[in-house]
Design an enzyme around this catalytic site. Structure first.
Site, PDB file in Angstrom:
ATOM      1  N   ASP A 187      33.630  44.967  41.120  1.00 26.22           N
ATOM      2  CA  ASP A 187      32.793  43.913  40.569  1.00 26.22           C
ATOM      3  C   ASP A 187      32.376  44.288  39.140  1.00 26.22           C
ATOM      4  O   ASP A 187      31.984  45.431  38.876  1.00 26.22           O
ATOM      5  CB  ASP A 187      31.547  43.747  41.447  1.00 26.22           C
ATOM      6  CG  ASP A 187      30.659  42.618  41.000  1.00 26.22           C
ATOM      7  OD1 ASP A 187      31.072  41.459  41.112  1.00 26.22           O
ATOM      8  OD2 ASP A 187      29.549  42.907  40.515  1.00 26.22           O
ATOM      9  N   GLU A 223      37.162  42.839  37.905  1.00 29.78           N
ATOM     10  CA  GLU A 223      36.778  41.865  36.889  1.00 29.78           C
ATOM     11  C   GLU A 223      36.696  42.585  35.540  1.00 29.78           C
ATOM     12  O   GLU A 223      35.688  43.203  35.230  1.00 29.78           O
ATOM     13  CB  GLU A 223      35.422  41.248  37.240  1.00 29.78           C
ATOM     14  CG  GLU A 223      35.455  40.418  38.503  1.00 29.78           C
ATOM     15  CD  GLU A 223      34.089  39.854  38.858  1.00 29.78           C
ATOM     16  OE1 GLU A 223      33.981  38.648  39.084  1.00 29.78           O
ATOM     17  OE2 GLU A 223      33.123  40.642  38.884  1.00 29.78           O
TER      18      GLU A 223
END
Length: 387
Positions: free
Chosen positions: A305, A334
């Site tokens: 994340d 990400e």
């Protein structure tokens, strides 16, 4: 060096990194909450390069004994769970010494990993443990629990869709759910980390039993493997839920968190804080915990994340040890270019992808509703997802 509570039947050694501490004690309890201490053990400071490390050894079989650390500094006395805990009591406030061999479900050591699909034929589906079986239409005997993934109906659903990999949304212990109150209506995706190395208690059939959550997550993964599905975990090392009451903040105030040149907490995560992967012990922490998830739970990959909060060297650091444990390990995340207090050349973001040859990226421009300049045509176009 291994940190945390290293268990054997004969003894348990506790090791903590705390360079600011004057003294540290291990405090023992017989319950995961609502009980007074049953004993304490002073930890000894190391020498030379190990001066920042405190350790102590307790003789005997401590399997099932709860503990915290009491850290004495010039700013006061702080009580903390173990940041390296392998098991924890309800709501994660106390850690527990655990014999992990007792948590293996039947056939866990013998299960065969499914063959890795050709990269172009992989179908990775993101699922929330709480959501996938909570609705009435799921007809699950374990709504919102790890055990729901061992039921034929749930497994058949994913197999019929052609899924090859399940990406579990955060399944470590997170902060916003009161695990002691199963009747209260509560919901959170889990992007509020509390204990990065312990499974989430609200997903276990008995959150008061630390062994239960470990065993049932192992059973989930073993069952999916037996049905030909691989399992990737969503990990959220980029920030902590509450810096003041985190184990990082209690054991080494501010060390694990990135600050701006003005001394303020960096907030590229937009969660109030960014962890600082450049710091040697934060990088070690990420590598150690990721490798533990592979070694103990047989996880197949990781989705990071807000990976752009981390630095390139950290994302590369666990490639060798991780792939030694799991040669076909998947690592992706990400890779957004986030406004964290880190030099642009060091960010684990998309434009630095060539510096991370074994790390994959979500394609931000491909999916997000935003306009960007197409050089060849000079037009402003939206991303694919938004048309």
């Amino acid at each position: 060096m291994k940190l945390g509570a290293i268990y054997s039947k004969e003894k348990t050694t506790f090791t903590l990194f705390s360079p600011v501490a004057d003294s540290v004690f291990v405090i023992f309890y017989d319950k995961g909450n609502d009980s007074t201490e049953t004993g304490r053990l002073e930890m000894m400071r190391g020498e030379g390069e190990l001066r920042s490390i405190f350790s102590a050894t307790a003789e005997g079989n401590l399997d099932g004994v709860y503990y915290t650390y009491e850290v004495h500094t010039s700013d006061g006395t702080f009580s903390s769970h173990d940041p390296y805990a392998r098991a924890c009591g309800v709501n994660g406030h106390r850690s527990m010494v655990i014999d992990l061999s007792k948590t293996d479900p039947d056939g866990f050591a013998d299960e065969d990993r499914p063959k890795l699909a050709d990269p172009m034929s992989m179908v990775i589906t993101e699922v929330s443990v709480a959501d996938v079986s909570a609705g009435a239409s799921a007809h699950s005997g374990y709504p919102g629990k790890f055990k729901a993934f061992t039921e034929d109906k749930t497994l058949s659903y994913f197999k019929d869709m052609g899924v090859t990999h399940l990406q579990l949304m955060p399944s470590y212990d997170f902060a916003s759910i009161d695990e002691s109150d199963s009747l209260k209506e509560q919901y959170n995706w889990g992007y509020d980390p509390l204990q990065y190395g312990c499974p989430e208690g609200s997903y276990a059939s008995d959150p008061n039993d630390p062994r239960c959550r470990v065993r049932e997550l192992k059973q989930l993964i073993a069952t999916l493997h037996a049905r030909g599905l691989r399992v990737n975990l969503d990990v959220v090392f980029n920030h902590h839920y509450d810096i003041q009451f985190s184990a990082f903040g209690q054991c080494v105030p501010y060390y694990y968190f990135r600050t701006t040149p003005s001394g303020f907490l960096s907030n590229g995560s937009f969660c109030g804080n960014d962890t600082d992967s450049i710091k040697r012990m934060m990088r070690k922490y990420i590598v150690d915990i990721v490798c533990r998830w592979i070694e103990v739970y047989d996880v197949d990959g990781f989705r990071f994340d807000l990976m752009g909060i981390h630095d390139v060297d950290t994302m590369n650091a666990f490639s060798a040890p991780g792939r030694q444990l799991k040669p076909e390990l998947m690592v992706y995340g990400e890779g957004w270019d986030l406004p964290t207090a880190l030099n642009d050349d060091l960010k684990a973001c998309q434009r630095n992808n060539a510096k991370m040859p074994q790390v994959e990226h979500f394609h931000d421009y491909f999916r997000v509703q935003r306009t960007y300049h197409v050089q060849s045509s000079g037009r402003q176009e939206k991303g694919f997802w938004s048309g």
